[in-house]
Design an enzyme around this catalytic site. Structure first.
Site, PDB file in Angstrom:
ATOM      1  CB  CYS A  76      -0.975  -0.061   1.164  1.00  7.50           C
ATOM      2  SG  CYS A  76      -2.481   0.825   0.812  1.00  7.50           S
TER       3      CYS A  76
ATOM      4  CD  GLU B  66       0.132  -5.681   6.437  1.00  7.80           C
ATOM      5  OE1 GLU B  66       0.245  -6.180   5.292  1.00  7.80           O
ATOM      6  OE2 GLU B  66      -0.250  -4.506   6.623  1.00  7.80           O
TER       7      GLU B  66
ATOM      8  CG  HIS C 145      -2.731  -3.427   4.350  1.00  5.93           C
ATOM      9  ND1 HIS C 145      -1.669  -2.836   4.986  1.00  5.93           N
ATOM     10  CD2 HIS C 145      -3.403  -2.438   3.738  1.00  5.93           C
ATOM     11  CE1 HIS C 145      -1.689  -1.533   4.762  1.00  5.93           C
ATOM     12  NE2 HIS C 145      -2.727  -1.262   4.014  1.00  5.93           N
TER      13      HIS C 145
HETATM   14  N1  GLN Z   1      -3.685   6.203   1.522  1.00  4.76           N
HETATM   15  C1  GLN Z   1      -2.356   5.922   1.974  1.00  4.76           C
HETATM   16  C2  GLN Z   1      -1.337   6.728   1.188  1.00  4.76           C
HETATM   17  O1  GLN Z   1      -1.645   7.250   0.145  1.00  4.76           O
HETATM   18  C3  GLN Z   1      -2.029   4.433   1.882  1.00  4.76           C
HETATM   19  C4  GLN Z   1      -2.942   3.628   2.754  1.00  4.76           C
HETATM   20  C5  GLN Z   1      -2.351   2.351   3.266  1.00  4.76           C
HETATM   21  O2  GLN Z   1      -1.139   2.184   3.316  1.00  4.76           O
HETATM   22  N2  GLN Z   1      -3.233   1.487   3.700  1.00  4.76           N
HETATM   23  O3  GLN Z   1      -0.254   6.848   1.615  1.00  4.76           O
END
Ligand code: GLN
Length: 203
Positions: free
Chosen positions: A78, A174, A172
């Protein structure tokens, strides 16, 4: 024993330590450049990519993370994926440029729209798994180099990309106790297998 660092500047790093320990990999915190010495790979966790990018620069870690990433396995989830990219739609972020993708942040909706979807992952032509993938304010991979291997697609877009020794996930693993992605990238037992994926997977 393989030793993998988890970037601990901000975000959801603790669960990655648990996953790594569960698969017999020693995990260590990386909060400054000197802690990159002697580790075999790195996880960049989810969190807030703008904050992480700012902290990377504040703590003078940018160059050493790029150097490390060019020669070692890196898994980004992410916000971690956003940091691994080449370009993003947010000028506040200085991405590490490890993977030839362009990112649009927060493109799967707001926090309240977080969800867990079942996604099929093609680890190789012979090995496919359907796994839950939790999406939290996730980025969209808007553009990518055609040579990268897409191993997971959701909503007609890539959500898991393998590029040499770099693995980028929009979700994610994890949070659902899934360790296959960590194993594929870091586990010595999986090294041959991982090489196999890169060589033989046809998107
Ligand atoms: N929205 C976050 C970003 O742009 C990422 C979200 C996440 O890591 N779950 O950094």
């Amino acid at each position: 024993m393989i030793k993998v660092g988890v970037l601990e500047l901000q975000g959801n790093f603790s669960m990655h330590h648990k996953i790594l320990q569960n698969i017999g990999i020693k995990s260590v915190a990386v909060k400054k450049s000197s802690q990159l010495i002697g580790i075999d790979g790195l996880v960049i966790p989810g969190g807030e990519s703008t904050t992480m990018s700012l902290l990377i620069q504040t703590f003078n870690m940018y160059e050493s993370l790029v150097d490390f990433g060019q020669s070692h396995p890196v898994l980004g989830t992410c916000a971690g994926l956003i940091l691994m990219s080449k370009t993003t739609d947010d000028k506040r972020i200085k991405p590490l440029g490890l993977v030839d993708i362009h990112i649009q942040r927060n493109a799967y909706g707001r926090q309240i729209e977080s969800r867990t979807e079942k996604i099929k992952f093609n680890f190789s032509n012979q090995y496919q798994l359907v796994l839950p993938a939790t999406i939290i304010r996730a980025p969209i991979i808007k553009e990518m180099n055609r040579n990268l291997k897409v191993i997971g697609i959701y909503d007609n877009r890539p959500v898991a990309i393998l590029s040499g020794h770099h693995l980028c996930l929009s979700f994610h693993p994890e949070l659902n106790g899934i360790n296959i992605f960590h194993r594929v990238l870091f586990d010595k037992e999986c090294k041959v297998y991982y090489k196999n994926i890169n060589e033989h997977y046809v998107a």
